[in-house]
Every structure is written in structure tokens, then in C-alpha cells.
Enzyme design. Structure first.
Site, short mmCIF file in Angstrom:
data_model
loop_
_atom_site.label_atom_id
_atom_site.label_comp_id
_atom_site.label_asym_id
_atom_site.label_seq_id
_atom_site.Cartn_x
_atom_site.Cartn_y
_atom_site.Cartn_z
N ASN A 161 21.20 36.34 -16.58
CA ASN A 161 20.20 35.44 -17.30
C ASN A 161 19.50 34.51 -16.04
O ASN A 161 19.12 35.08 -15.24
CB ASN A 161 20.59 34.62 -18.57
N ASP A 162 19.87 33.27 -16.31
CA ASP A 162 18.78 32.03 -15.54
C ASP A 162 18.98 32.43 -14.21
O ASP A 162 19.92 32.55 -13.77
CB ASP A 162 19.51 30.75 -15.93
N TRP A 189 25.29 42.05 -16.95
CA TRP A 189 24.44 40.77 -17.40
C TRP A 189 23.96 39.74 -16.53
O TRP A 189 24.56 39.27 -15.67
CB TRP A 189 24.98 40.21 -18.69
N ASP A 240 22.74 22.46 -16.61
CA ASP A 240 21.70 22.82 -15.66
C ASP A 240 21.19 21.82 -14.78
O ASP A 240 19.93 21.49 -14.71
CB ASP A 240 20.81 23.43 -16.52
C1 FRU Z 1 19.57 28.77 -20.49
C2 FRU Z 1 21.28 28.72 -20.53
C3 FRU Z 1 21.52 27.45 -19.84
C4 FRU Z 1 23.13 27.58 -19.54
C5 FRU Z 1 23.02 29.17 -19.35
C6 FRU Z 1 24.22 29.86 -19.74
O1 FRU Z 1 19.27 30.24 -20.82
O2 FRU Z 1 21.53 28.63 -21.96
O3 FRU Z 1 21.10 26.22 -20.69
O4 FRU Z 1 23.45 26.83 -18.41
O5 FRU Z 1 21.85 29.79 -20.05
O6 FRU Z 1 24.49 31.10 -19.53
#
Ligand code: FRU
Length: 492
Positions: free
Chosen positions: A37-38, A35, A166
């Protein structure tokens, strides 16, 4: 190295190489396995571009967050590097959440949110999010003994201790600065600014801006940077409500455009918001982050996915992609986005047509493809609809429709082969200039990015249509004339 990090590195080594390149996007970054994400830590180090990312190697669903790592010389071809961080300390045992990186002398400094579950005096469990630092050499990182270096206690009274995350860091006049997202006493988002002379000793400087429940709840993934003569606060607000076509329900992204003045003597750090602009009106875009290149370009990359409508096939052993990195500029008060110029070096097999009258649906010899860079000018009047079908075969397609009367551009993936009742269309305002709408469309195996009017409006969406569906066709009401240039992108 901790056992957890070693395990992640071993796992990537064993599994990622087995995933064939041709099953991945051709010119967008995808994670080696599991997986993603950011984007995190998007920055320059020793003359190369580094990209870290929220990562769980062992499954294609979000779970205990690590930081994955890659680097590139041109933003298009990426080299996977071993996972950089694992949730291996008490203060980040619930996850190494998003953050950023800078080059600081010889070392690369990473700053991230350490998430911890605390048992309170009354026995209840509660999440704590604090900011932590790791330093390294571009491959291996050491977490500071003083971690966490910034805790939620430093925020103004009433601020959330559970939602504080973040950090985006930069260096200016010999000082370190960072912004981080949090919630104020009213439960909605605020962005806090901190500064430090050394990496271990941070001070709270002030709150730069707040939602006041008008612009969503928690503000995630902030970034703060000058662009031409303005200052941009980039945010990813959660739980927003749609506002005309500018914002949609749920997770959004916004450029807050304004001015910034700071004075350490007076202890004043003031961001004055003048405007708010949606970053990307597509179906799959979130948590963007920027970096400054050595040649002075502000480049933004985003996660090409949505929390609200996650799209990925169950069978795929990886489940994350990033957008094409985009150069930001300011034009007539708007932040505009253009694909990085480095992409041009991958263009091949140019085919062009001019002044094609669009009537009933037609295709043009040589205008097709699924790893494609299309430049279009649609020249018409103030009525009727222009249509572009892409990634299509005899059954499946995605469609871009331009409504000339409303000056609205719509992307529709309803017939792209979705197996679930996922949200499939989104529209944005896109004015034509003297009847001309210019579009640049990047089509990759799983995505369509539309840049209208030289990047004044942007839409990013995923499609999961078989790669063999590569036709492109056009239609209009007999009054629109089309100029089109197609290039294949030879990257994957
Ligand atoms: C944004 C988020 C961030 C956090 C991360 C966790 O997509 O929710 O705020 O740090 O993903 O994976």
C-alpha cells in the site's frame, strides 16, 4: 539482522524473480511480490531516488506491515532492493506503518510508526501507535535504542493514543521537523508538528490544522511543504462524505493550501488554511507523499489503489502499484500535477493528427496502445459530449466522456471486464478554456491517469482489461475538432 527481516528478504529473492516483467505495469512501480500500500520514505539519497512502501511479502492481502524498498535514477525504471524493515521489535510488533526518509549527512534516516498491542490494567487490549527511527546506508537499517522517539503522550490532552501515525520528516536550518496524523478529542483528524535538534529528542510544536469533523475523521499520511509562495498541507482523510464532485465518500486526499509562519523564540508554528483542493478525482488514489529533487522539483507519488474498492485479480502474485510520479506546481491558486519529465525519454513512435472533426465513433490509424502517452486537445463549443474509448476491443472498453455544457469529465470503467460490482465511474469539474479542453492520458497495462488542463485536474483509475484490448476511438457531435498526439512508452 532479525530473523523476520531475513525471512522476508529470502522470500522476495525466491519468488519475485519468477514473476514475468510483461505481466507487470510497463512504466508504473509495482511491488516484487505480495501486498503493497502506501509509498513511504520517498526521497533522495546519494544521488538516487528511493522509494519504500507498506509491504507484506507473503500474501496479496494487507497483513503485518514491513517496509519494501526500491531505487531509481529517473522515477520510471526501478531497481528492487531487499526489504528494509520488519516488525521485529516489541514496539512495532503489530506493524511497521507508514513514514518517510531523509538524507542526513552520510546516513539515510527512516522514520515510521511502530504499532504495538498493549494489554491494559483492566485486561483489555489496546493499540498504541508511536513514531520510531532507523538509520542506515541505503540498504541496511538499525532501529534506534531510544525508540519510540515520539509517543502519543506528547500530544494535547484528549488526543487519540491509538491513531497517531505516518510521520513525514524534513530538515530545515539544521533542525529536524516532522508532521504526523492523529485524532483530536472530537474524534476527527488533526496534524501535529514536532521538531528536534537530535534524532532522539523530539518536542511537540503544535497542531497545524484540524478537521473539526468537517473534513473526514482520521487524517492519515500528512506531508507539509512550501510550493511557490504558499504552504501545502497534504492529507489523506478517512470517512469523508461526498461534496459535489470535489470529494467522494470514504478515503480521500486533499491539498490544504495556506500560509505558514514559525518562530522558535515565540514557540509559534502557525499554518493558516486558505483553501482545500481534492488531489485526484479518480477511483484509485490514496496516501500520496512528496519529495524534493536535487534540482528543486516537488514530486508526488501515490498508491494507485483504493481501500474502499480494492481491485486486483486473485491470480496475481503481487497486488500494488504506484502512480506515475508527478511534478507539482502552483497555478492560479491551484496545485497542478504533471507526469515527471523523465517519462518523455521513453516516448517512441509519435503519431499526430490535427483538426479531426469528431462525429460518429471513429478510430485513427496509428492511434492505439496499452503503454501509451496521449496528448489531446478537444476544441468545441458549449454543448454536446465528446467521447474517448480506450483499452478496448470488440467487447470491452473504458470511456472518458466530456460534457461540454456541464464542463464535467467522467471516467467510466463499467465495461472494462470487471467481475465484481465495483464502483466504476467518477466525474470531476474540468472547465474548457475558450472551448478547448486539453488532456494528457497515460495508459498502462492496468491503469489510466488523466491530466486535464495541464494538470489542473487529475483522475487516476485502475482497469483490469486484457492487454490485447488496445484500441482507442473518438466520438463527438460534429462540432468538436480534435488534435491528438500519441507516443508508445518503451519502458516495460
Ligand atoms: C494509509 C494507512 C496508514 C498506515 C498504513 C498501514 O493507507 O492506513 O495510515 O500507516 O496505511 O499500512
Amino acid at each position: 539482522m532479525s530473523e523476520l527481516l531475513e525471512k522476508a528478504r529470502e522470500y522476495e529473492k525466491e519468488t519475485a524473480g519468477k514473476i514475468p516483467d510483461h505481466s507487470r505495469p510497463a512504466f508504473h512501480f509495482s511491488n516484487p511480490v505480495g501486498w503493497m500500500n502506501d509509498p513511504n520514505g520517498f526521497s533522495e539519497y546519494r544521488g538516487e531516488h528511493h522509494l519504500f512502501y507498506q509491504y507484506y511479502p507473503y500474501a496479496t492481502q494487507w497483513n503485518s506491515m514491513h517496509w519494501g524498498h526500491a531505487k531509481s535514477r529517473d522515477f520510471i525504471k526501478w531497481e528492487y532492493l531487499p526489504a528494509a524493515l520488519a516488525p521485529d521489535c516489541a514496539y512495532d510488533s503489530f506493524g511497521v506503518f507508514s513514514g518517510s526518509a531523509i538524507e542526513d549527512g552520510e546516513q539515510q534516516v527512516l522514520i515510521y510508526t511502530g504499532v504495538e498491542e498493549k494489554v491494559l490494567e483492566n485486561g483489555e487490549k489496546s493499540i498504541r501507535q508511536n513514531q520510531c527511527i532507523a538509520v542506515g546506508d541505503g540498504l541496511n537499517y538499525r532501529k534506534l535504542e531510544q525508540n519510540p522517539v515520539v509517543s502519543a503522550d506528547m500530544l494535547p490532552e484528549g488526543s487519540s493514543r491509538e491513531d497517531f501515525r505516518d510521520p513525514k520528516m524534513w530538515k530545515e536550518d539544521g533542525r529536524y521537523y516532522m508532521v504526523a496524523g492523529s485524532r483530536s478529542g472530537d474524534g476527527s483528524g488533526q496534524i501535529a508538528l514536532f521538531y528536534a535538534d537530535t534524532l532522539e529528542a523530539w518536542k511537540f510544536a503544535g497542531i497545524l490544522d484540524r478537521s473539526e469533523n468537517k473534513c473526514g475523521k482520521m487524517w492519515e499520511c500528512p506531508d507539509f511543504f512550501p510550493l511557490a509562495d504558499r504552504q501545502i498541507l497534504l492529507i489523506s482523510p478517512q470517512e469523508m462524505e461526498a461534496e459535489g464532485l470535489e470529494f467522494h465518500n470514504g478515503n480521500n486526499t486533499a491539498f490544504l493550501i495556506g500560509s505558514y509562519e514559525k518562530s522558535h523564540e515565540r514557540n509559534e508554528f502557525r499554518f493558516c488554511r486558505e483553501k482545500i483542493q481534492s488531489v485526484d478525482c479518480g477511483l484509485d488514489f490514496y496516501a500520496p507523499q512528496t519529495m524534493l529533487t536535487a534540482d528543486g522539483r516537488r514530486i508526488m507519488i501515490g498508491w494507485m489503489q483504493s481501500w474502499d474498492n480494492p481491485m486486483y485479480p486473485d491470480s496475481q502474485p503481487w497486488s500494488g502499484m504506484m502512480t506515475i510520479p508527478r511534478e507539482l506546481s502552483l497555478r492560479n491558486g491551484r496545485v497542478c500535477q504533471r507526469p515527471v519529465r523523465e517519462l518523455d525519454a521513453y516516448r517512441r513512435n509519435q503519431v499526430s493528427y490535427r483538426d479531426v472533426c469528431l462525429e460518429k465513433e471513429m478510430s485513427l490509424e496509428g492511434i492505439e496502445g496499452r503503454c501509451t502517452d496521449l496528448e489531446l486537445r478537444l476544441k468545441g463549443g458549449s454543448c454536446g459530449k465528446d467521447r474517448i474509448k480506450l483499452a478496448s476491443d470488440s467487447r470491452l472498453y473504458s470511456e472518458i466522456v466530456y460534457d461540454r455544457e456541464e464542463q464535467v469529465l467522467t471516467f467510466d470503467r463499467t465495461h472494462s471486464g470487471l467481475k465484481k460490482d465495483t464502483i466504476s465511474t467518477r466525474s470531476m469539474k474540468a472547465g474548457s478554456k475558450n472551448g478547448v479542453l486539453s488532456l494528457r492520458i497515460l495508459i498502462d497495462r492496468y491503469s489510466v491517469e488523466i491530466f486535464a488542463n495541464d494538470g489542473e485536474q487529475v483522475m487516476t483509475s485502475l482497469i483490469y482489461t486484457p492487454f490485447t484490448a488496445a484500441q482507442i476511438s473518438f466520438a463527438g457531435n460534429g462540432k468538436t475538432y480534435l488534435d491528438v498526439t500519441k507516443y508508445d512508452i518503451a519502458a516495460g
